[in-house]
Scaffold this motif. Structure first.
Motif, PDB file in Angstrom:
ATOM      1  N   THR A 202      11.085  16.746  38.114  1.00  0.00           N
ATOM      2  CA  THR A 202      11.818  16.983  36.921  1.00  0.00           C
ATOM      3  C   THR A 202      12.647  18.331  37.170  1.00  0.00           C
ATOM      4  OG1 THR A 202      10.266  15.864  35.695  1.00  0.00           O
ATOM      5  CG2 THR A 202      11.394  17.574  34.388  1.00  0.00           C
ATOM      6  N   ALA A 203      11.711  19.268  37.790  1.00  0.00           N
ATOM      7  CA  ALA A 203      12.489  20.613  38.109  1.00  0.00           C
ATOM      8  C   ALA A 203      13.675  20.385  39.056  1.00  0.00           C
ATOM      9  CB  ALA A 203      11.243  21.436  38.761  1.00  0.00           C
ATOM     10  N   THR A 204      13.554  19.641  40.120  1.00  0.00           N
ATOM     11  CA  THR A 204      14.658  19.312  40.885  1.00  0.00           C
ATOM     12  C   THR A 204      16.032  18.707  40.179  1.00  0.00           C
ATOM     13  OG1 THR A 204      13.048  18.809  42.672  1.00  0.00           O
ATOM     14  CG2 THR A 204      15.356  17.959  43.002  1.00  0.00           C
ATOM     15  N   GLY A 205      15.708  17.833  39.275  1.00  0.00           N
ATOM     16  CA  GLY A 205      16.764  17.243  38.512  1.00  0.00           C
ATOM     17  C   GLY A 205      17.421  18.131  37.499  1.00  0.00           C
ATOM     18  N   TRP A 206      16.674  19.070  36.883  1.00  0.00           N
ATOM     19  CA  TRP A 206      17.295  20.164  35.942  1.00  0.00           C
ATOM     20  C   TRP A 206      17.808  21.163  37.019  1.00  0.00           C
ATOM     21  CZ3 TRP A 206      18.831  19.462  31.369  1.00  0.00           C
ATOM     22  CH2 TRP A 206      18.180  18.854  30.505  1.00  0.00           C
ATOM     23  N   HIS A 207      17.517  21.466  37.961  1.00  0.00           N
ATOM     24  CA  HIS A 207      18.073  22.659  38.765  1.00  0.00           C
ATOM     25  C   HIS A 207      19.411  22.302  39.416  1.00  0.00           C
ATOM     26  CE1 HIS A 207      17.559  21.264  43.059  1.00  0.00           C
ATOM     27  NE2 HIS A 207      18.092  22.620  43.348  1.00  0.00           N
ATOM     28  N   MET A 208      19.556  21.101  39.458  1.00  0.00           N
ATOM     29  CA  MET A 208      20.607  20.442  40.014  1.00  0.00           C
ATOM     30  C   MET A 208      21.684  20.303  39.081  1.00  0.00           C
ATOM     31  SD  MET A 208      19.336  17.561  42.790  1.00  0.00           S
ATOM     32  CE  MET A 208      20.755  16.960  43.670  1.00  0.00           C
ATOM     33  N   ILE A 209      21.580  20.304  37.907  1.00  0.00           N
ATOM     34  CA  ILE A 209      22.347  20.134  36.904  1.00  0.00           C
ATOM     35  C   ILE A 209      22.674  21.661  36.367  1.00  0.00           C
ATOM     36  CG2 ILE A 209      22.665  19.482  34.402  1.00  0.00           C
ATOM     37  CD1 ILE A 209      20.923  17.267  34.705  1.00  0.00           C
ATOM     38  N   LEU A 210      21.718  22.628  36.446  1.00  0.00           N
ATOM     39  CA  LEU A 210      21.943  23.694  36.070  1.00  0.00           C
ATOM     40  C   LEU A 210      22.634  24.625  37.064  1.00  0.00           C
ATOM     41  CD1 LEU A 210      18.686  24.848  34.160  1.00  0.00           C
ATOM     42  CD2 LEU A 210      20.951  24.060  33.120  1.00  0.00           C
ATOM     43  N   GLY A 211      22.484  24.255  38.106  1.00  0.00           N
ATOM     44  CA  GLY A 211      23.120  24.905  39.368  1.00  0.00           C
ATOM     45  C   GLY A 211      24.547  24.047  39.554  1.00  0.00           C
ATOM     46  N   GLY A 212      24.885  22.871  39.173  1.00  0.00           N
ATOM     47  CA  GLY A 212      26.048  22.373  39.435  1.00  0.00           C
ATOM     48  C   GLY A 212      27.236  22.777  38.492  1.00  0.00           C
ATOM     49  N   LEU A 213      26.767  22.692  37.037  1.00  0.00           N
ATOM     50  CA  LEU A 213      27.797  23.043  36.056  1.00  0.00           C
ATOM     51  C   LEU A 213      28.690  24.437  36.367  1.00  0.00           C
ATOM     52  CD1 LEU A 213      25.771  21.902  32.920  1.00  0.00           C
ATOM     53  CD2 LEU A 213      27.709  20.819  34.096  1.00  0.00           C
ATOM     54  N   PRO A 214      27.993  25.506  36.670  1.00  0.00           N
ATOM     55  CA  PRO A 214      28.743  26.394  37.127  1.00  0.00           C
ATOM     56  C   PRO A 214      29.863  26.511  38.450  1.00  0.00           C
ATOM     57  CG  PRO A 214      26.648  27.342  37.019  1.00  0.00           C
ATOM     58  CD  PRO A 214      26.527  25.917  36.914  1.00  0.00           C
ATOM     59  N   LEU A 215      29.480  25.395  39.185  1.00  0.00           N
ATOM     60  CA  LEU A 215      30.652  25.310  40.240  1.00  0.00           C
ATOM     61  C   LEU A 215      31.529  24.441  39.860  1.00  0.00           C
ATOM     62  CD1 LEU A 215      27.842  23.976  43.173  1.00  0.00           C
ATOM     63  CD2 LEU A 215      29.483  26.022  43.113  1.00  0.00           C
ATOM     64  N   TRP A 216      31.411  23.529  38.663  1.00  0.00           N
ATOM     65  CA  TRP A 216      32.730  22.794  37.943  1.00  0.00           C
ATOM     66  C   TRP A 216      33.399  23.635  37.365  1.00  0.00           C
ATOM     67  CZ3 TRP A 216      30.294  17.696  36.239  1.00  0.00           C
ATOM     68  CH2 TRP A 216      30.263  16.674  37.237  1.00  0.00           C
ATOM     69  N   GLY A 217      32.765  24.822  36.773  1.00  0.00           N
ATOM     70  CA  GLY A 217      33.588  25.987  35.855  1.00  0.00           C
ATOM     71  C   GLY A 217      34.300  26.922  36.651  1.00  0.00           C
ATOM     72  N   VAL A 218      33.848  27.079  38.024  1.00  0.00           N
ATOM     73  CA  VAL A 218      34.492  27.780  39.002  1.00  0.00           C
ATOM     74  C   VAL A 218      35.788  26.881  39.403  1.00  0.00           C
ATOM     75  CG1 VAL A 218      34.713  28.984  41.551  1.00  0.00           C
ATOM     76  CG2 VAL A 218      32.623  29.309  39.828  1.00  0.00           C
ATOM     77  N   SER A 219      35.567  25.559  39.685  1.00  0.00           N
ATOM     78  CA  SER A 219      36.660  24.746  40.265  1.00  0.00           C
ATOM     79  C   SER A 219      37.671  24.575  39.069  1.00  0.00           C
ATOM     80  CB  SER A 219      35.937  23.365  40.481  1.00  0.00           C
ATOM     81  OG  SER A 219      36.895  22.566  40.873  1.00  0.00           O
ATOM     82  N   TRP A 220      37.336  24.460  37.874  1.00  0.00           N
ATOM     83  CA  TRP A 220      38.365  24.324  36.853  1.00  0.00           C
ATOM     84  C   TRP A 220      39.114  25.726  36.726  1.00  0.00           C
ATOM     85  CZ3 TRP A 220      39.699  20.668  33.528  1.00  0.00           C
ATOM     86  CH2 TRP A 220      40.532  21.032  32.116  1.00  0.00           C
ATOM     87  N   VAL A 221      38.733  26.891  37.078  1.00  0.00           N
ATOM     88  CA  VAL A 221      39.429  27.938  37.050  1.00  0.00           C
ATOM     89  C   VAL A 221      40.195  28.219  38.425  1.00  0.00           C
ATOM     90  CG1 VAL A 221      39.636  30.568  36.894  1.00  0.00           C
ATOM     91  CG2 VAL A 221      37.787  29.232  35.379  1.00  0.00           C
ATOM     92  N   VAL A 222      39.761  27.853  39.302  1.00  0.00           N
ATOM     93  CA  VAL A 222      40.508  28.206  40.518  1.00  0.00           C
ATOM     94  C   VAL A 222      41.038  27.268  41.515  1.00  0.00           C
ATOM     95  CG1 VAL A 222      38.919  30.592  40.596  1.00  0.00           C
ATOM     96  CG2 VAL A 222      38.368  28.315  42.046  1.00  0.00           C
ATOM     97  N   GLU A 223      40.786  26.220  41.056  1.00  0.00           N
ATOM     98  CA  GLU A 223      41.309  24.999  41.915  1.00  0.00           C
ATOM     99  C   GLU A 223      42.060  24.076  41.275  1.00  0.00           C
ATOM    100  OE1 GLU A 223      37.231  24.645  44.898  1.00  0.00           O
ATOM    101  OE2 GLU A 223      37.407  23.209  43.254  1.00  0.00           O
ATOM    102  N   SER A 224      42.848  23.271  42.019  1.00  0.00           N
ATOM    103  CA  SER A 224      43.656  22.305  41.155  1.00  0.00           C
ATOM    104  C   SER A 224      43.740  20.938  42.010  1.00  0.00           C
ATOM    105  CB  SER A 224      45.215  22.638  41.094  1.00  0.00           C
ATOM    106  OG  SER A 224      45.560  23.187  42.255  1.00  0.00           O
TER     107      SER A 224
END
Length: 356
Positions: A202-224
Motif C-alpha cells: 500500500t505504501a508503494t502505491g501511495w508514494h508513487m502517486i504522491l511522488g508522481g503528481l509534482p512531476l506532472w506539475g513541473v511538466s505542465w509549467v516548463v514543458e510542452s
C-alpha cells in the motif's frame, strides 16, 4: 543474511527476487526509445501515477489495509518525495543525456550507498567479502560508465587525458543519474521506517502517486508537446515501463526490502545494467567496448561475493531466499502468483492491530 539465487527448491522466490531488476533494465530501454518524442518530467509522471493506482487497486482487492495515522502519511509523503519525485525526476532528465545502458549503470551504483546506510542504521554485517564485492561492483560500473579515453589515461596507457573529457562528463547526464542513485538508496532504507505504520505494498502505491503528481506539475509549467508526437508503439513502450517497470517491479522490490538484508537485496541491482545493456544492444544498437564488457563481468562477480559473503567467510547463516521462503510463502494458482504472506511476527504493526 544472503540471497541464494541458485536455490532450486524455491524457483518462484528466485524469479520474484530477480524480476524487478530485469523489468527495470528493460524498462530503461523502453524509456530511452520514447524520450526523443516526449518530455522527461511528463514521462516520469506517466511511469509513476498510473502504476501507483494499479498497485492500490491490487492492494485493495487483496484486502491490504490503507494508511490510518498521521505518522503513516508523513512517512509515505517523505518516501514519495525522495523515491518518487527526486529519483524519477533525476532519472528522466539524466536519461535524455545518456544511453539506456549507461544510464542504468550509473543509477545502479546505489548498492554501495545502501550498504553504508544499512551498516549505520541497522548494523547489517557486510564483512570482508561483502566490501570486496561492493568494490568490484563500483569498479565494474565505472568501467561501463566512464569514457574509455579517460580510463586509459588514468591507467597511464598512453591515452591523453584532456580537460574536455572531465568537462564532458560533468556536463552529461551521468551526474543526474548518480543523484537518482542516491535518491533510490535513501528510498530503499526509508521503506523500513514506512512499514512500521503501513503495509509495504500500500505504501508503494501511495508514494508513487504522491511522488508522481509534482512531476506532472513541473511538466505542465516548463514543458510542452508532451504527447503530441507519440505514436502507438511508443505508447505501448510507456505502458510497459508503467505496468512492468514500475507497478510490478517496485511492488516486488519494496515488499522484499521491508524485511531481510537490504545490502544483499540491493546488490542485485547490479543485474539491472546487465539487462539494460543487453537489450540496449539488441533493440537500440548500442555497442559496448571491451572495457564495458569487462565491467559487466565484474558486476556479476560482485553480486556473487556480496550474496555469498557469509558462506565465503565460513559462517553458516541461513540464506535470505530460504528464510523469506519460510516466512514469505508464495501462493501459485494457474492464473496468478500472489506476493508472499508473512508470519505474524514479521507483519507490520498495522497488520498486528487488525489481527487483534
Amino acid at each position: 543474511m544472503q540471497l541464494k539465487l541458485s536455490a532450486s527448491k524455491f524457483p518462484i522466490s528466485t524469479i520474484l527476487l530477480i524480476a524487478p531488476f530485469f523489468l527495470w533494465g528493460t524498462a530503461m530501454v523502453a524509456m530511452k526509445g520514447v524520450i526523443p518524442h516526449t518530455t522527461p518530467f511528463f514521462m516520469a509522471g506517466v511511469r509513476l501515477v498510473p502504476a501507483g493506482v494499479l498497485i492500490l487497486i491490487a492492494a485493495t482487492l487483496s484486502g491490504r489495509p490503507q494508511p490510518s495515522s498521521w505518522q503513516a502519511w508523513l512517512w509515505i509523503a517523505l518516501f514519495g518525495l525522495v523515491d518518487g519525485t527526486l529519483f524519477q525526476g533525476f532519472l528522466a532528465e539524466g536519461l535524455v543525456r545518456t544511453s539506456a545502458g549507461l544510464g542504468s549503470v550509473m543509477i545502479d551504483s546505489q548498492p554501495l550507498a545502501v550498504a553504508l546506510l544499512s551498516l549505520w542504521l541497522f548494523q547489517e554485517r557486510i564483512g570482508l567479502w561483502g566490501w570486496l564485492g561492493l568494490g568490484l561492483g563500483v569498479t565494474g560500473i565505472s568501467l561501463i560508465g566512464l569514457p574509455d579515453e579517460l580510463i586509459y589515461g588514468v591507467l597511464g596507457t598512453g591515452a591523453e587525458v584532456r580537460l574536455g573529457n572531465w568537462q564532458d562528463l560533468f556536463a552529461s547526464g551521468e551526474w543526474l543519474m548518480l543523484l537518482a542513485a542516491l535518491s533510490m538508496a535513501v528510498g530503499t532504507v526509508l521503506i523500513r521506517f514506512v512499514t512500521k505504520y503501513v503495509d509495504p505494498v500500500t505504501a508503494t502505491g501511495w508514494h508513487m502517486i504522491l511522488g508522481g503528481l509534482p512531476l506532472w506539475g513541473v511538466s505542465w509549467v516548463v514543458e510542452s508537446q508532451q504527447w503530441e508526437n507519440l505514436v502507438g508503439a511508443e505508447w505501448l513502450a510507456l505502458g510497459y515501463a508503467t505496468l512492468f517497470g514500475s507497478a510490478i517491479a517496485y511492488g516486488l522490490f519494496f515488499y522484499f526490502a521491508s524485511s531481510g538484508s537490504l545490502t544483499s537485496l540491493s546488490s542485485l541491482t547490479f543485474l539491472t545494467p546487465v539487462f539494460a545493456l543487453l537489450f540496449g544492444h539488441l533493440l537500440l544498437s548500442e555497442v559496448l567496448s571491451s572495457l564495458q564488457w569487462m565491467g559487466v563481468f565484474l558486476t556479476l562477480v560482485s553480486i556473487y561475493l556480496i550474496n555469498q559473503r557469509d558462506n565465503l567467510a565460513g559462517q553458516n547463516k541461513q540464506p535470505i531466499l530460504e528464510e523469506t521462503s519460510a516466512t514469505l510463502k508464495p501462493l501459485v494458482t494457474p492464473l496468478t502468483v500472489k506476493l508472499i504472506e508473512s508470519k505474524s511476527e514479521n507483519l507490520p504493526e498495522i497488520y498486528k492491530k487488525n489481527m487483534k
